[in-house]
Design an enzyme around this catalytic site. Sequence first.
Site, PDB file in Angstrom:
ATOM      1  N   ARG A   1     -24.124  -4.708   0.313  1.00 11.90           N
ATOM      2  CA  ARG A   1     -25.331  -3.118   0.530  1.00 11.90           C
ATOM      3  C   ARG A   1     -26.068  -3.265   1.980  1.00 11.90           C
ATOM      4  O   ARG A   1     -26.568  -2.247   2.576  1.00 11.90           O
ATOM      5  CB  ARG A   1     -26.985  -3.903  -0.460  1.00 11.90           C
ATOM      6  CG  ARG A   1     -25.852  -3.293  -1.808  1.00 11.90           C
ATOM      7  CD  ARG A   1     -26.618  -3.705  -2.895  1.00 11.90           C
ATOM      8  NE  ARG A   1     -27.443  -2.628  -2.612  1.00 11.90           N
ATOM      9  CZ  ARG A   1     -29.075  -2.250  -3.847  1.00 11.90           C
ATOM     10  NH1 ARG A   1     -28.713  -3.487  -4.566  1.00 11.90           N
ATOM     11  NH2 ARG A   1     -29.472  -1.523  -3.790  1.00 11.90           N
TER      12      ARG A   1
ATOM     13  N   SER B   1      -2.370   2.844  -5.564  1.00  9.19           N
ATOM     14  CA  SER B   1      -1.442   4.617  -5.589  1.00  9.19           C
ATOM     15  C   SER B   1      -2.303   5.082  -6.475  1.00  9.19           C
ATOM     16  O   SER B   1      -3.252   4.431  -7.436  1.00  9.19           O
ATOM     17  CB  SER B   1      -0.288   4.195  -6.180  1.00  9.19           C
ATOM     18  OG  SER B   1       0.495   5.358  -6.280  1.00  9.19           O
TER      19      SER B   1
ATOM     20  N   GLU C   1       1.359  13.784   1.918  1.00  4.55           N
ATOM     21  CA  GLU C   1       1.090  14.125  -0.215  1.00  4.55           C
ATOM     22  C   GLU C   1      -0.202  13.790  -0.561  1.00  4.55           C
ATOM     23  O   GLU C   1      -1.025  13.332  -0.771  1.00  4.55           O
ATOM     24  CB  GLU C   1       2.146  13.358  -0.142  1.00  4.55           C
ATOM     25  CG  GLU C   1       2.398  13.330  -1.785  1.00  4.55           C
ATOM     26  CD  GLU C   1       3.471  11.855  -2.765  1.00  4.55           C
ATOM     27  OE1 GLU C   1       3.364  12.493  -3.820  1.00  4.55           O
ATOM     28  OE2 GLU C   1       3.480  11.248  -1.724  1.00  4.55           O
TER      29      GLU C   1
ATOM     30  N   ASP D   1       1.124   7.329   3.788  1.00  3.79           N
ATOM     31  CA  ASP D   1       1.681   6.346   3.227  1.00  3.79           C
ATOM     32  C   ASP D   1       2.664   4.893   3.566  1.00  3.79           C
ATOM     33  O   ASP D   1       2.615   4.422   2.551  1.00  3.79           O
ATOM     34  CB  ASP D   1       2.507   7.097   2.357  1.00  3.79           C
ATOM     35  CG  ASP D   1       4.054   6.714   0.928  1.00  3.79           C
ATOM     36  OD1 ASP D   1       3.368   6.644   0.607  1.00  3.79           O
ATOM     37  OD2 ASP D   1       5.030   7.114   1.057  1.00  3.79           O
TER      38      ASP D   1
ATOM     39  N   LYS E   1      -6.329   8.145  -1.643  1.00  4.38           N
ATOM     40  CA  LYS E   1      -6.027   8.154   0.382  1.00  4.38           C
ATOM     41  C   LYS E   1      -5.918   9.063   0.863  1.00  4.38           C
ATOM     42  O   LYS E   1      -6.283   9.371   1.924  1.00  4.38           O
ATOM     43  CB  LYS E   1      -4.928   6.879   0.595  1.00  4.38           C
ATOM     44  CG  LYS E   1      -5.901   5.372  -0.250  1.00  4.38           C
ATOM     45  CD  LYS E   1      -3.827   4.406   0.291  1.00  4.38           C
ATOM     46  CE  LYS E   1      -2.882   4.880  -0.400  1.00  4.38           C
ATOM     47  NZ  LYS E   1      -2.796   5.103  -1.613  1.00  4.38           N
ATOM     48  N   SER E   2      -4.846   9.791   0.365  1.00  6.20           N
ATOM     49  CA  SER E   2      -4.377  11.106   1.288  1.00  6.20           C
ATOM     50  C   SER E   2      -5.678  11.460   0.765  1.00  6.20           C
ATOM     51  O   SER E   2      -5.604  13.045   1.971  1.00  6.20           O
ATOM     52  CB  SER E   2      -2.941  11.811   0.560  1.00  6.20           C
ATOM     53  OG  SER E   2      -1.073  10.573   0.328  1.00  6.20           O
TER      54      SER E   2
ATOM     55  N   HIS F   1       1.532  -0.463   3.084  1.00  2.36           N
ATOM     56  CA  HIS F   1       1.185   0.871   2.230  1.00  2.36           C
ATOM     57  C   HIS F   1      -0.264   1.536   2.393  1.00  2.36           C
ATOM     58  O   HIS F   1      -1.249   0.754   2.042  1.00  2.36           O
ATOM     59  CB  HIS F   1       1.171   1.361   0.954  1.00  2.36           C
ATOM     60  CG  HIS F   1       1.139   1.958   0.064  1.00  2.36           C
ATOM     61  ND1 HIS F   1       1.618   3.132  -0.133  1.00  2.36           N
ATOM     62  CD2 HIS F   1      -0.296   2.379  -1.258  1.00  2.36           C
ATOM     63  CE1 HIS F   1       1.561   4.103  -1.067  1.00  2.36           C
ATOM     64  NE2 HIS F   1       0.182   3.108  -1.139  1.00  2.36           N
TER      65      HIS F   1
END
Length: 311
Positions: free
Chosen positions: A243, A155, A202, A177, A159-160, A138
Site C-alpha cells: 500500500r 490467460s 488479440e 502474447d 493484459k491485451s 507470455h
Amino acid sequence: MRKTRVNHLVERFNMKVLSGEENLSREITVTDLNRPGLQLAGYFSHYPQERIQIFGITEMEFLNTLTHEERDQRLRFLMNEETPCLLIARNLEVPVEMIEASAETGVPLLQSPLATTALVSKLTNYLEDKLAPTTTMHGVLTDIYGVGVLITGSSGIGKSETALELVKRGHRLVADDAVEIRQTQEGQLIGSAPELIQHLLEIRGVGIINVMTMFGAGAVRNMKNIAMVVQLELWDQHKQYERLGLDEEKIKIMDTEIPVLTVPVRPGRNLAVIIEVAAMNFRLKRMGYNAAVHFSKRLTDTIEENEAESY
C-alpha cells in the site's frame, strides 16, 4: 547456446570470399574477436581458436617480414578445425601462402573494405546481438512514457485489453502474447515481438487487430528495453497487497533482476491508468524522488514532534 555462421557475416557485411567458400557454414559461437599478432610472432601457448581472426595493416605488414616457411607455418597454425574464418580488413593484398593454407585447411578467407577499427566495432555489435541469451515470456510489452513495461498474468485476465487502452492513451505497443527477450552483455533486457505477430493484438470477442494499421506508426515500436514488470492477478481478499510502495520486489529474467509490481484485478479498477501511473512513478524514482520514502519521513517527523510536545 546461440550460434551464427560465417555465411551470415558474408551476406550482412558484403564481404569477398577469397578461399574456402565450401565451408562458409562454419559456426561462430563467441562474440570476441582476435587480432593474431602474438601468434604470428611465434607465441603459440595461448590461441583463442574459436574466435574470428582479423588481420589489419599491422598484422599484414608483420607477416611480410617473415620468410616463406615462417609464414606458411604460422598461418597453418591459425587455420585449424575450430577457427571460424580469417578476415582481412581494408581490402589489403593477401600473400599467396595465406590463400594456399586456406584452400588446404578449408578455413574460409574473407576480405572487407572496412578499416580495421570500424570492422571490429561492427562485427562486435552484430555478434552480441546474434549470440545474446534469449528467452520467450507470455505477456504484453508496452512503452509507457519511455519506460518498457512488461505486463504479465494468467490467460484471460485482461493484459491485451489493458494494452489496447494504453495505446488509445498515446502509448506504444511492442509485443502481445509472446515477448522475445534477449539479454545484452551489460545485463539489459530487450524485448520484441516474433515477426509473425508483430504489431498485432488479440482482443477476445473482437479478434486480431493490427495496431499500426488502426492507430498509426506512432502506436507501435519494434523493440524496447524492459525496465519493470507489472504482474496482474485476481483480487484475493485474504492477501496483503503493498500500500505504501516502500518494499520493492524483484523478478529475475535470465541473469537480470528488474522491479516487479503486483496489481490486483477487480471490477471498477482502471488497469491502464494504474499501470500508466506506475510507469510515471518508476521514472520519478529513477530521477531521485520516491513519494513513499518522503511520506514515511514526514510521518516519522510528525510523530516525533507530537511526542516532543507531549513532554
